[in-house]
Write a protein that holds these residues in place. Sequence first.
Motif, mmCIF file in Angstrom:
data_model
loop_
_atom_site.group_PDB
_atom_site.id
_atom_site.type_symbol
_atom_site.label_atom_id
_atom_site.label_comp_id
_atom_site.label_asym_id
_atom_site.label_seq_id
_atom_site.Cartn_x
_atom_site.Cartn_y
_atom_site.Cartn_z
ATOM 1 N N ALA A 47 -40.578 -106.810 -18.921
ATOM 2 C CA ALA A 47 -40.035 -107.833 -19.828
ATOM 3 C C ALA A 47 -38.512 -107.886 -19.691
ATOM 4 O O ALA A 47 -37.870 -106.886 -19.367
ATOM 5 C CB ALA A 47 -40.408 -107.499 -21.270
ATOM 6 N N HIS A 126 -27.868 -99.082 -31.139
ATOM 7 C CA HIS A 126 -27.151 -98.589 -32.329
ATOM 8 C C HIS A 126 -25.930 -99.485 -32.548
ATOM 9 O O HIS A 126 -25.504 -100.200 -31.642
ATOM 10 C CB HIS A 126 -26.666 -97.156 -32.093
ATOM 11 N N TYR A 413 -26.377 -93.073 -21.878
ATOM 12 C CA TYR A 413 -27.144 -94.117 -22.570
ATOM 13 C C TYR A 413 -27.868 -95.001 -21.547
ATOM 14 O O TYR A 413 -27.233 -95.597 -20.675
ATOM 15 C CB TYR A 413 -26.184 -94.942 -23.418
HETATM 16 C C1 LIG Z 1 -20.834 -106.798 -25.038
HETATM 17 C C2 LIG Z 1 -21.952 -105.833 -25.248
HETATM 18 C C3 LIG Z 1 -21.869 -104.937 -26.309
HETATM 19 C C4 LIG Z 1 -22.908 -104.036 -26.523
HETATM 20 N N1 LIG Z 1 -22.802 -103.165 -27.561
HETATM 21 C C5 LIG Z 1 -23.802 -102.289 -27.800
HETATM 22 C C6 LIG Z 1 -23.741 -101.385 -28.894
HETATM 23 O O1 LIG Z 1 -22.773 -101.381 -29.666
HETATM 24 N N2 LIG Z 1 -24.774 -100.544 -29.094
HETATM 25 C C7 LIG Z 1 -25.883 -100.547 -28.278
HETATM 26 O O2 LIG Z 1 -26.797 -99.765 -28.513
HETATM 27 N N3 LIG Z 1 -25.966 -101.401 -27.234
HETATM 28 C C8 LIG Z 1 -24.961 -102.253 -26.974
HETATM 29 N N4 LIG Z 1 -25.065 -103.126 -25.927
HETATM 30 C C9 LIG Z 1 -26.263 -103.073 -25.092
HETATM 31 C C10 LIG Z 1 -27.385 -103.986 -25.610
HETATM 32 O O3 LIG Z 1 -27.485 -103.939 -27.001
HETATM 33 C C11 LIG Z 1 -28.715 -103.522 -25.042
HETATM 34 O O4 LIG Z 1 -28.642 -103.399 -23.659
HETATM 35 C C12 LIG Z 1 -29.895 -104.427 -25.407
HETATM 36 O O5 LIG Z 1 -31.073 -103.758 -25.022
HETATM 37 C C13 LIG Z 1 -29.827 -105.767 -24.701
HETATM 38 O O6 LIG Z 1 -30.852 -106.606 -25.184
HETATM 39 P P1 LIG Z 1 -31.407 -107.800 -24.267
HETATM 40 O O7 LIG Z 1 -32.241 -108.676 -25.116
HETATM 41 O O8 LIG Z 1 -30.301 -108.429 -23.528
HETATM 42 O O9 LIG Z 1 -32.361 -106.983 -23.282
HETATM 43 P P2 LIG Z 1 -32.367 -106.916 -21.685
HETATM 44 O O10 LIG Z 1 -31.066 -106.394 -21.225
HETATM 45 O O11 LIG Z 1 -32.857 -108.188 -21.113
HETATM 46 O O12 LIG Z 1 -33.475 -105.780 -21.488
HETATM 47 C C14 LIG Z 1 -33.197 -104.468 -21.852
HETATM 48 C C15 LIG Z 1 -34.462 -103.614 -21.859
HETATM 49 O O13 LIG Z 1 -35.326 -104.129 -22.848
HETATM 50 C C16 LIG Z 1 -36.594 -104.375 -22.305
HETATM 51 N N5 LIG Z 1 -37.165 -105.498 -23.044
HETATM 52 C C17 LIG Z 1 -36.597 -106.704 -23.294
HETATM 53 N N6 LIG Z 1 -37.431 -107.440 -24.046
HETATM 54 C C18 LIG Z 1 -38.540 -106.691 -24.261
HETATM 55 C C19 LIG Z 1 -39.762 -106.902 -24.958
HETATM 56 N N7 LIG Z 1 -40.026 -108.036 -25.579
HETATM 57 N N8 LIG Z 1 -40.673 -105.899 -24.954
HETATM 58 C C20 LIG Z 1 -40.441 -104.720 -24.324
HETATM 59 N N9 LIG Z 1 -39.301 -104.477 -23.655
HETATM 60 C C21 LIG Z 1 -38.367 -105.452 -23.631
HETATM 61 C C22 LIG Z 1 -36.352 -104.662 -20.842
HETATM 62 O O14 LIG Z 1 -37.503 -104.410 -20.058
HETATM 63 C C23 LIG Z 1 -35.230 -103.667 -20.559
HETATM 64 O O15 LIG Z 1 -35.786 -102.396 -20.288
HETATM 65 C C24 LIG Z 1 -24.054 -104.037 -25.670
HETATM 66 C C25 LIG Z 1 -24.134 -104.952 -24.613
HETATM 67 C C26 LIG Z 1 -23.092 -105.842 -24.411
HETATM 68 C C27 LIG Z 1 -23.193 -106.825 -23.271
#
Ligand SMILES: Cc1cc2nc3c(=O)[nH]c(=O)nc-3n(C[C@H](O)[C@H](O)[C@H](O)COP(=O)(O)OP(=O)(O)OC[C@H]3O[C@@H](n4cnc5c(N)ncnc54)[C@H](O)[C@@H]3O)c2cc1C
Length: 459
Positions: A47, A126, A413
């Motif tokens: 996903a 987080h 992380y």
């Molecule tokens: C500017 C910025 C700031 C950030 N700050 C933080 C922070 O303060 N704290 C923190 O913890 N993170 C932070 N992140 C990271 C971000 O929160 C995580 O990487 C989050 O998982 C991204 O979500 P996404 O929807 O883009 O998932 P994606 O990056 O598209 O996917 C991430 C993971 O989730 C899985 N996934 C996605 N959707 C599903 C689903 N429906 N079912 C099962 N698995 C799924 C994917 O397979 C993958 O393994 C930050 C990122 C950015 C770009």
Amino acid sequence: MSGWGRTNAVTAPVLSTPDLDQIARAVTTVAERNAESPPHLRNGVIARGLGRSYNESAQNRAGLTVDMTRLCRIHSLDGDALVADVDAGVDLDRLMRAALPLGLWLPVLPGTRQVTVGGAIAHDVHGKSHHSAGSFGDQVVGLHLLVADGRILELGPDGTADDPDGALYWATVGGLGLTGIVVRARLRLQRTETAYFLADGVVTHSVDETLALHREEWSAGADYSAGWFDAVSSGSKLGRGHFTRGRLAVRDELPKALRRNPLAFDAPQYLRVPDVFPSGLGNRVTFGAMSAAYFRAGRSFENGIRNITAFLHPLDIMADWNRFYGRRGFLQYQFVLPYETLDEFAPLLREVQASGHPSFVNVLKMFGDGNRAPLSFPMPGMTVTFDFAIRPGLGDLTARLDRRVLDAGGRLYSAKDSVTSPETFHAMYPRIDEWLAVRRRIDPDGVFVSDMARRLQLV
Ligand SMILES: Cc1cc2nc3c(=O)[nH]c(=O)nc-3n(C[C@H](O)[C@H](O)[C@H](O)COP(=O)(O)OP(=O)(O)OC[C@H]3O[C@@H](n4cnc5c(N)ncnc54)[C@H](O)[C@@H]3O)c2cc1C
């Protein structure tokens, strides 16, 4: 397709549909093919949310990627039960915009709102509130998981008929999408009178001062806290920074002008960064000047009112800011050090400063207790991030930093790491075998797989 760091890009098929039946059929088709193939010919499915992980956790070079962002209904926002019932493709920006007019708020918000609920669960994200509210998996009341054989299971933190001991739930929290696809979740909400924060700020002038501040109860003295530090300046200026803490303000604390519409979604975004920057702009000279200027802009203050962008999501002020690093991209190095080994931070920072790999966007925050998920990142201690442009020699630096973090009892992380070895990752997560056992039970043929899972030998 790549992660936010723009490294390890692939061209591969993506299924993008709002039709859950179609997603389930795609999974079972891959599962049937996998069951008939020898392990080296299995290609699998993963996903993807909004691709905000910095690495290759949401892409699958050899098989199918399912874009979940079209499965995005907000089913209900219950202000009595304080629960949101949403599809996993709903992003936190949209959810906040829907919840705020009702006086409802999400207790755990990462540093950007541009993440989906499914992505937030899969990395157990987080925010600045970790020490008071835990991580995202602590705020999920229940979820629906599409597993490899096509069933949709109901899971929850305290166990359900489909998962009596809750082991599959906690393996899914922080489980990198490798136990199945989250299709729907119920999330805890809290009430708020305003969309503003009542905040304090502190400026520190050296790494020792920064550490002393965080050893005190300063950052734990409010619901939210985090801050920036200087990783480029040399000598006594290294590690200086500014830090904020705060809580959601009540209406009477706002200035008169804001009291008229205290729940307004006041989170401005000013520009979209064009994809025109060469790699290598971020060097010691530019980042040195930016670090000095940013430090000078910091102020100590008490009881200031801050909006969502200023207090929680300063990076969301610019869309596509990752393009500043050019086509070669960048990596975010985020780790946590346990309380007992915080002294390891200063030598590690000096190694970064002397390495020739300057980092401008550096964040430091204290974590509270971790949760039951074997692959969840937070543990009691201090988490730190550096952003490094990709350039020759970076792999040697991160390998040395990995050694320091591992020796100090810390870990990396999974949402940020794009380079570490399987040996290092497994050593950093001592409960990984427990997690692997649950994963192999629910997905014996390795139907769910990503490029990251292959790199870190999580299949
Ligand atoms: C500017 C910025 C700031 C950030 N700050 C933080 C922070 O303060 N704290 C923190 O913890 N993170 C932070 N992140 C990271 C971000 O929160 C995580 O990487 C989050 O998982 C991204 O979500 P996404 O929807 O883009 O998932 P994606 O990056 O598209 O996917 C991430 C993971 O989730 C899985 N996934 C996605 N959707 C599903 C689903 N429906 N079912 C099962 N698995 C799924 C994917 O397979 C993958 O393994 C930050 C990122 C950015 C770009």
